[in-house]
Design an enzyme around this catalytic site. Sequence first.
Site, mmCIF file in Angstrom:
data_model
loop_
_atom_site.group_PDB
_atom_site.id
_atom_site.type_symbol
_atom_site.label_atom_id
_atom_site.label_comp_id
_atom_site.label_asym_id
_atom_site.label_seq_id
_atom_site.Cartn_x
_atom_site.Cartn_y
_atom_site.Cartn_z
ATOM 1 N N ASP A 1 -16.962 97.071 16.450
ATOM 2 C CA ASP A 1 -15.700 97.747 16.773
ATOM 3 C C ASP A 1 -14.588 96.786 17.196
ATOM 4 O OD1 ASP A 1 -16.901 100.096 16.157
ATOM 5 O OD2 ASP A 1 -17.114 100.816 18.212
ATOM 6 N N GLY B 1 -25.020 99.638 19.223
ATOM 7 C CA GLY B 1 -25.092 99.592 17.762
ATOM 8 C C GLY B 1 -25.217 98.144 17.309
ATOM 9 N N GLU C 1 -13.098 106.610 11.339
ATOM 10 C CA GLU C 1 -13.857 107.759 11.851
ATOM 11 C C GLU C 1 -13.199 108.355 13.097
ATOM 12 O OE1 GLU C 1 -17.767 106.494 13.136
ATOM 13 O OE2 GLU C 1 -16.958 105.158 14.660
ATOM 14 N N TYR D 1 -23.886 103.030 8.239
ATOM 15 C CA TYR D 1 -24.647 101.849 8.651
ATOM 16 C C TYR D 1 -24.621 100.734 7.604
ATOM 17 C CZ TYR D 1 -26.772 104.161 12.733
ATOM 18 O OH TYR D 1 -26.982 104.759 13.942
HETATM 19 O O1 F6P Z 1 -21.559 100.177 18.073
HETATM 20 C C1 F6P Z 1 -20.387 100.676 17.535
HETATM 21 C C2 F6P Z 1 -20.630 101.671 16.469
HETATM 22 O O2 F6P Z 1 -21.082 101.023 15.313
HETATM 23 C C3 F6P Z 1 -19.391 102.553 16.227
HETATM 24 O O3 F6P Z 1 -18.389 102.088 15.452
HETATM 25 C C4 F6P Z 1 -19.987 103.831 15.739
HETATM 26 O O4 F6P Z 1 -19.134 104.910 16.006
HETATM 27 C C5 F6P Z 1 -21.205 103.916 16.566
HETATM 28 O O5 F6P Z 1 -21.610 102.600 16.843
HETATM 29 C C6 F6P Z 1 -22.359 104.657 15.973
HETATM 30 O O6 F6P Z 1 -23.332 104.734 16.947
HETATM 31 P P1 F6P Z 1 -24.818 105.203 16.716
HETATM 32 O O7 F6P Z 1 -25.451 104.202 15.796
HETATM 33 O O8 F6P Z 1 -25.440 105.182 18.083
HETATM 34 O O9 F6P Z 1 -24.748 106.568 16.136
#
Ligand code: F6P
Length: 425
Positions: A146, A18, A249, A299
């Site tokens: 995170d 992410g 979450e 996001y």
């Molecule tokens: O990379 C961490 C994160 O932003 C988390 O906090 C979140 O749960 C996850 O990525 C979301 O992932 P993706 O964008 O792959 O759905």
Amino acid sequence: MKSTSKPQGRLLYAQSGGVTAVINATAAGVIEAARAKGVAVYAARNGILGALREELIDTGKETKAAIAALRHTPGGAFGSCRYKLKSLEAHRAEYERLIDVFRAHDIRWFLYNGGNDSADTALKISQIGKALGYPIATIGVPKTVDNDLAVTDCCPGFGSVAKYTAVSVAEASLDVESMCESSTKVFVIEVMGRHAGWIAAAAGLAARKAGDPPHVILFPEIAFDEDKFLARVQRTVARVGYCTVVVSEGVKNAAGQFLAEAGTRDAFGHTQLGGAAPVIAQLVKSKLGYKYHWALPDYLQRSARHLASRVDADQAYAVGKAAVEYAQKGMNAVMPVIVRTSDKPYRWKIEPASLEKVANHEKKLPPGYIAKDGYGITAAARRYLGPLIRGEDPPPYGKDGIPDYVRLRNVRVKKKLAKYSIEDK
Ligand code: F6P
């Protein structure tokens, strides 16, 4: 800079997992430091997938200004991915392919910029040079909103999401307070952090004195207790007229199920993570009857470059620069990590840490950072979190009022090898 073949080899940089508001600041740190040393940088398109598919980008085709503008541009400029490499024993062909690509393009250093899973990928690749007889040094470069990477004091990307969250909670609470007598009484905001409550904790920075919002923070580290939570909300509404709730979450019930999976569905009908806020809001409505609003920044929180923390942007740049220095010194299987040398005034430096100590370890919120009642943060948490959101680093804005974010040309390097399809493997 011309990207002619350098005798000392090239550096390959890739982004993974992410993305964050400042991962491109790290890319700027990498590319500017490498240019200063006369080292050509290729970037892999979509992380390790691009390295496997030989989808490489020649960053030498970008202007100095474009690379500098990466510092204030969110998203992943070269594309990112979620892809876990198996072990060398389980999938030797995949590693052989990587070495083929490295050899074909004279790649001698591989910099992988990501979180936990990416540190694992970097560690695996750091071991294949020896096993497969090709001189490749691998450096993991930290990044994750995170904030759950081990060893490093904090993770680039976190300070900015923390600032966005704290500021948003303060602002939205002023809104809710305005009309709480006759309208909304409970506002629920959901933040990221699947297993660790760092972002939820950062929301607590919105409160400058006791009693300020947020009034309730629900951490993934604490099992959700419905009765206790509802009583707390009711007491808060009676006292101040409204209640701001921050929910991670990753919050789970006593049986260990994620809230959004506990037999309930969110307003969209989803059971996936990213639906805890509507579950909490519905609960408040059905049990206490209060009018609510809930928000899921999703996001928005990890891309909010307009509200980035200056400290975070500086650290993101610094780890990229340090990674190039380590690579040039011949280091392998390390990660530049942030070391806090002082809280007041806040001081930090970058040091190399063994990738083995970082990969596959998850840093949770320490119990000493969570208030005794389980719904807030302690002074120790404030001491740790406070400096990370300090300072602003706004992007330049155009006349149209929109930030001037850069889009790179991303000129592809001509392929030299036969096609490799990951889907077929
Ligand atoms: O990379 C961490 C994160 O932003 C988390 O906090 C979140 O749960 C996850 O990525 C979301 O992932 P993706 O964008 O792959 O759905």
